[in-house]
Design an enzyme around this catalytic site. Structure first.
Site, mmCIF file in Angstrom:
data_model
loop_
_atom_site.group_PDB
_atom_site.id
_atom_site.type_symbol
_atom_site.label_atom_id
_atom_site.label_comp_id
_atom_site.label_asym_id
_atom_site.label_seq_id
_atom_site.Cartn_x
_atom_site.Cartn_y
_atom_site.Cartn_z
ATOM 1 N N LYS A 112 0.030 1.973 -11.092
ATOM 2 C CA LYS A 112 -0.658 1.160 -10.052
ATOM 3 C C LYS A 112 -1.938 0.670 -10.280
ATOM 4 O O LYS A 112 -2.630 1.443 -11.186
ATOM 5 C CB LYS A 112 -0.629 2.339 -8.639
ATOM 6 C CG LYS A 112 -1.232 2.033 -7.415
ATOM 7 C CD LYS A 112 -1.256 3.071 -6.610
ATOM 8 C CE LYS A 112 -1.692 2.891 -5.233
ATOM 9 N NZ LYS A 112 -1.702 3.952 -4.312
ATOM 10 N N SER A 155 0.821 3.199 0.046
ATOM 11 C CA SER A 155 0.340 1.979 -0.597
ATOM 12 C C SER A 155 0.801 1.546 -2.070
ATOM 13 O O SER A 155 0.313 0.495 -2.650
ATOM 14 C CB SER A 155 -1.425 2.339 -0.872
ATOM 15 O OG SER A 155 -1.561 3.660 -1.578
ATOM 16 N N SER A 194 1.062 8.174 0.080
ATOM 17 C CA SER A 194 1.255 6.778 -0.516
ATOM 18 C C SER A 194 2.096 6.905 -1.983
ATOM 19 O O SER A 194 2.332 5.666 -2.515
ATOM 20 C CB SER A 194 -0.006 6.142 -1.063
ATOM 21 O OG SER A 194 -0.622 5.475 0.100
HETATM 22 N N1 GLN Z 1 -0.901 5.285 4.572
HETATM 23 C C1 GLN Z 1 -2.033 6.012 4.552
HETATM 24 C C2 GLN Z 1 -3.324 5.160 4.677
HETATM 25 O O1 GLN Z 1 -3.182 4.090 5.162
HETATM 26 C C3 GLN Z 1 -2.128 6.915 3.230
HETATM 27 C C4 GLN Z 1 -2.574 5.986 2.021
HETATM 28 C C5 GLN Z 1 -2.548 6.521 0.918
HETATM 29 O O2 GLN Z 1 -1.855 7.644 0.650
HETATM 30 N N2 GLN Z 1 -3.386 6.188 -0.024
HETATM 31 O O3 GLN Z 1 -4.473 5.695 4.399
#
Ligand code: GLN
Length: 485
Positions: free
Chosen positions: A78, A153, A177
């Protein structure tokens, strides 16, 4: 033989038996990336030259009989992990031109293990989102249905594994994420215990929640990667200093007698019937293998999303203060003085979701509101953690769906941040409590979209989580299913 369809375990065996080479496997992946990337858009940066030289070095190690399980395996990261000499953007305009002078500990450990890094995956900007639509560069599409999101994400990482563009990838999980995109893309995603894996060099979103972990095609592969990346790191004071167990040793142990907790609060009315159906079937499979299902309760579950969006935004507002046009990345040119330069740089560099979170976080941390919001959220966070401690007195792992629905359509939730935030309703508590969790493919909707089963474990008990997920994976019947692209 198409090398890109193999698991890490399978490819590693072939490399060891000299049935193929890392250079050959790397070339096969680079070719695959060229063929499908125009549809999937899972990468921000592909680094073919670096990858091929890593592959050559891996082949030398293998020839000398010195390979580790990851030696020669083509993977991706990532774009949140700093990579020395390779642009690291966090999918933000703010860091578009940022080339780190050092490697994140994870990148370093994977390189030392001999893994070949193919490139950097697209993501929601600064890991804020559940669909990868918040990337400042482009949207990643779900390989199972190109009109749908891959989750987020770590959507680029999950899509790349599903689309056979890498054997595995590394993601990060602050509120789901890794697990949620794994579920959306039909791959395995593991979030280790907070502190099990170093966060050094991983660009911070919410420091008390962020944790790195693998996205893979099998649970066994997740165990192989965890083995390589886990452990104490003097550069990360929150990393835990306890020995790393042998995750593969216990993987094949039977789940007979294992107690699987089913939290009442996660199986509620109004749940997507296809998701519920698949999860119930998965639980039957585990039961048929000798596991015992027990009902547990996590009474503060209803507060998790609110607590998360207070804690995460507060930490984000503080972490993102460093992007001021002075230290890293972007600086706008036409500023009239220092303060104006800060403002213009932050206005130009951050996208809407990042700005929204900085404002929310700054508000909840400000004098007069701190006690009512941030402090209260931290207190409720403790109650959520206590719920898990209590529940784990009567079970070994907890099973839930990973996400409330299968992958949604591109654009469907962009205008409605609150609905988007609910995509993580089943994954968020795990981060608040700091415990490990995995998502493993557990079926498909009628439209052929993957559904994920989430298994949560006790703090530092990745072994049991992996063992239960592996047992299910071997009997569940979904292993090896791939999208046609
Ligand atoms: N979807 C969650 C957020 O928007 C989790 C994001 C993540 O785990 N980085 O914060």
């Amino acid at each position: 033989m198409d090398l890109t369809t193999l698991t890490i375990k399978e490819l590693s065996e072939k490399l060891r038996k000299k049935e193929t080479s890392s250079v050959e496997a790397t070339k096969a992946y680079l070719k695959r990336i060229e063929a499908v990337e125009g549809k999937v858009h899972a990468f921000v940066t592909v680094t073919p030259d670096e990858a091929l030289s890593m592959a050559e070095a891996a082949d030398k190690r293998l020839a000398a009989g010195q390979g580790a399980p990851l030696t020669g395996i083509p993977i991706a990261l990532k774009d949140i992990f700093c990579t020395r000499g390779v642009r690291t953007t966090c999918s933000s305009k703010m860091l578009e031109g940022f080339v780190p002078p050092y490697d994140a500990t994870i990148a370093r450990k994977l390189k030392e293990a001999g893994a070949v890094i193919l490139g950097k995956n697209n993501m929601d900007e600064f890991a804020m989102g559940s669909s990868t639509e918040n990337s400042a560069f482009h949207k990643t599409l779900n390989p199972w249905a190109l009109d749908r999101v891959p989750g987020g994400s770590s959507g680029g990482s999950a899509a790349a594994v599903a689309a056979l563009e890498c054997a595995a990838s590394m993601g990060t999980d602050t509120g789901g994420s890794i697990r949620q995109p794994a579920s959306c893309c039909g791959v395995v995603g593991l979030k280790p215990t907070y502190g099990r894996v170093s966060r050094f060099g991983m660009i911070a979103f919410a420091s008390s929640l962020d944790q790195a972990g693998p996205l893979t095609r099998s649970v066994e592969d997740a165990a192989i990667i965890l083995q390589a990346i886990a452990g104490h790191d003097p550069s990360d004071s929150t990393s835990i200093d306890t020995p790393v167990p042998d995750y593969l040793a216990s993987l094949n142990k039977s789940v007979k007698g294992l107690k699987i907790g089913i939290p009442r609060e996660y199986f509620i009315e109004g749940m997507d019937p296809e998701v519920e159906g698949s999860i119930r079937k998965a639980l039957d499979v585990l039961k048929s293998l000798g596991a015992e299902l027990v009902e547990v309760t996590l009474p503060h579950t209803q507060y998790a999303v609110a607590v998360y969006y207070l804690v995460a935004t507060a930490e984000a507002s503080s972490n993102l203060a460093r992007y001021d046009g002075v230290k890293y990345g972007l600086r706008t040119k036409e500023a009239g003085g220092l303060l104006d330069m800060y403002k213009r740089t932050r206005d130009a560099g951050f996208g809407d979701e990042v700005k929204r979170r900085i404002m929310l976080g700054t508000y909840s941390l400000s004098a007069g509101y701190y006690d009512a919001y941030y402090k209260k959220a931290s207190q409720v966070r403790t109650l959520i953690k206590n719920d898990f401690d209590e529940a784990f007195k009567s079970c070994d792992v907890i099973a839930t769906p990973t996400a409330p629905s299968a992958a949604f359509k591109i654009g469907e939730r962009v205008e409605d941040p609150l609905t988007m935030y609910l995509s993580d309703i089943f994954t968020i508590s795990c981060n608040l409590a700091g415990i490990p969790g995995i998502s493993v493919p557990a079926g498909f909707t009628k439209e052929n979209l993957p559904i994920g089963l989430q298994l949560l474990g006790k703090s530092m008990d990745e072994e049991t989580v992996l063992r239960a997920a592996h047992a299910y994976e071997l009997s569940g019947g979904w292993l090896g299913r791939r999208p046609t692209l």
